[in-house]
Design a protein around this motif. Structure first.
Motif, short mmCIF file in Angstrom:
data_model
loop_
_atom_site.label_atom_id
_atom_site.label_comp_id
_atom_site.label_asym_id
_atom_site.label_seq_id
_atom_site.Cartn_x
_atom_site.Cartn_y
_atom_site.Cartn_z
N MET A 25 0.85 -1.17 0.00
CA MET A 25 0.00 0.00 0.00
C MET A 25 0.89 1.24 0.00
N SER A 26 0.70 2.12 -0.98
CA SER A 26 1.54 3.31 -1.04
C SER A 26 0.88 4.49 -0.35
N ARG A 27 1.71 5.37 0.10
CA ARG A 27 1.26 6.55 0.84
C ARG A 27 0.91 7.67 -0.14
N VAL A 28 -0.16 8.39 0.17
CA VAL A 28 -0.52 9.59 -0.59
C VAL A 28 0.40 10.69 -0.10
N THR A 29 1.23 11.20 -0.99
CA THR A 29 2.23 12.21 -0.64
C THR A 29 2.02 13.46 -1.48
N ILE A 30 1.96 14.60 -0.81
CA ILE A 30 1.91 15.89 -1.49
C ILE A 30 3.21 16.60 -1.13
N ALA A 31 3.99 16.92 -2.14
CA ALA A 31 5.30 17.54 -1.94
C ALA A 31 5.24 19.02 -2.32
N ALA A 32 6.11 19.80 -1.70
CA ALA A 32 6.26 21.20 -2.09
C ALA A 32 6.78 21.22 -3.53
N TYR A 33 6.44 22.30 -4.25
CA TYR A 33 6.88 22.42 -5.64
C TYR A 33 8.40 22.21 -5.73
N ASP A 34 8.80 21.42 -6.69
CA ASP A 34 10.21 21.14 -6.93
C ASP A 34 10.61 21.75 -8.27
N PRO A 35 11.53 22.71 -8.27
CA PRO A 35 11.94 23.33 -9.54
C PRO A 35 12.57 22.34 -10.53
N ALA A 36 12.87 21.12 -10.09
CA ALA A 36 13.42 20.11 -11.01
C ALA A 36 12.33 19.48 -11.88
N TRP A 37 11.06 19.62 -11.50
CA TRP A 37 10.00 18.96 -12.25
C TRP A 37 9.98 19.33 -13.73
N PRO A 38 10.10 20.61 -14.12
CA PRO A 38 10.12 20.91 -15.56
C PRO A 38 11.29 20.24 -16.29
N ARG A 39 12.45 20.19 -15.65
CA ARG A 39 13.61 19.53 -16.27
C ARG A 39 13.35 18.04 -16.44
N LEU A 40 12.77 17.41 -15.42
CA LEU A 40 12.45 15.98 -15.52
C LEU A 40 11.47 15.73 -16.66
N TYR A 41 10.49 16.63 -16.79
CA TYR A 41 9.55 16.51 -17.92
C TYR A 41 10.31 16.61 -19.25
N GLU A 42 11.16 17.62 -19.40
CA GLU A 42 11.87 17.83 -20.67
C GLU A 42 12.73 16.62 -21.03
N GLU A 43 13.41 16.06 -20.04
CA GLU A 43 14.24 14.88 -20.30
C GLU A 43 13.39 13.69 -20.74
N GLU A 44 12.27 13.48 -20.06
CA GLU A 44 11.39 12.37 -20.42
C GLU A 44 10.72 12.62 -21.76
N ALA A 45 10.35 13.88 -22.02
CA ALA A 45 9.71 14.23 -23.28
C ALA A 45 10.65 13.94 -24.45
N ALA A 46 11.92 14.22 -24.29
CA ALA A 46 12.89 13.93 -25.35
C ALA A 46 12.92 12.43 -25.65
N GLN A 47 12.90 11.62 -24.59
CA GLN A 47 12.90 10.17 -24.79
C GLN A 47 11.61 9.72 -25.49
N LEU A 48 10.47 10.29 -25.07
CA LEU A 48 9.20 9.90 -25.68
C LEU A 48 9.12 10.33 -27.15
N ARG A 49 9.63 11.50 -27.46
CA ARG A 49 9.65 11.93 -28.87
C ARG A 49 10.45 10.95 -29.71
N SER A 50 11.53 10.45 -29.14
CA SER A 50 12.37 9.47 -29.83
C SER A 50 11.61 8.15 -30.02
#
Length: 176
Positions: free
Chosen positions: A1-26
Motif C-alpha cells: 500500500m503506497s502513501r498519498v504524498t503531497i510535496a512542495a513544488y520542486d523546480p526540477a519537475w520541468p527539467r524531468l519533464y523535458e528529459e522524459e519528453a525527449a525520450q518519448l519523442r524518440s
C-alpha cells in the motif's frame, strides 16, 4: 500500500519533464502530434504528488498502440483505467515517477487538461486553495488513494469549469 504524498513544488519537475519528453519523442517519432507537461507538477509553485504527468496526442489511439512495446522497453507499463474512456494510460517508476496519458487528436480531454494547467498558473489564489485541499486530503487519507481522489473530485470538476471558461475567453492571457 503506497502513501498519498503531497510535496512542495520542486523546480526540477520541468527539467524531468523535458528529459522524459525527449525520450518519448524518440520513441514515438513522427506518429506523435503533441506532447505536454500537465498536472500540478507543470504549475510553478504548486504543491503536488511528485509524479510528472505527460499528455501525448496522436491522430488516433491506434497510432500509439503500435508504440506500446517500445514504451515497455523504456520502462513504462500499461494500466487499465476507467476514468477516461478513449485514453491510454502508462506508468513509469525510475528515480522519478511518470504518468503518460495518451489521447486521440480532438479529444475534449486535451483542452480540459491544458486549460486547468494554464488557469492554475495564472491564478495563484486558486492554485493555493487547490494545494491546501490536496494536503488536507493526503493527511486525512494517507493510505487510501481512492478516498483522496474522491475527496477532490467535485472541487476539481468546478475548477475545470472555471478554467475552461477562462481558457476560451478572448480576453484571457492564457497558455502560459
Amino acid at each position: 500500500m503506497s502513501r498519498v504524498t503531497i510535496a512542495a513544488y520542486d523546480p526540477a519537475w520541468p527539467r524531468l519533464y523535458e528529459e522524459e519528453a525527449a525520450q518519448l519523442r524518440s520513441v514515438f517519432q513522427s506518429r506523435l502530434k503533441e506532447l505536454h507537461h500537465i498536472g500540478s507538477t507543470a504549475v510553478p509553485g504548486s504543491d503536488a504528488k511528485p509524479v510528472i504527468d505527460i499528455m501525448a496526442v496522436f491522430t488516433s489511439i491506434d497510432d500509439s498502440d503500435a508504440s506500446e512495446e517500445l514504451l515497455r522497453a523504456v520502462g513504462y507499463s500499461r494500466c487499465t483505467s476507467t476514468s477516461s474512456p478513449g485514453r491510454l494510460f502508462f506508468r513509469k517508476r525510475t528515480p522519478a515517477a511518470f504518468h503518460l496519458h495518451i489521447f486521440p487528436e480532438g479529444s475534449k480531454d486535451i483542452i480540459r487538461h491544458l486549460a486547468l494547467r494554464d488557469y492554475l498558473r495564472a491564478h495563484p489564489a486558486r492554485r493555493k486553495a487547490y494545494a491546501g485541499l490536496k494536503k488536507s486530503l493526503a493527511w486525512e487519507y494517507p493510505f487510501n488513494m481512492s478516498a483522496y481522489a474522491e475527496g477532490k473530485h467535485d472541487y476539481v470538476k468546478e475548477l475545470e469549469c472555471r478554467a475552461l471558461r477562462w481558457y476560451r475567453s478572448p480576453a484571457s492571457k492564457r497558455r502560459g
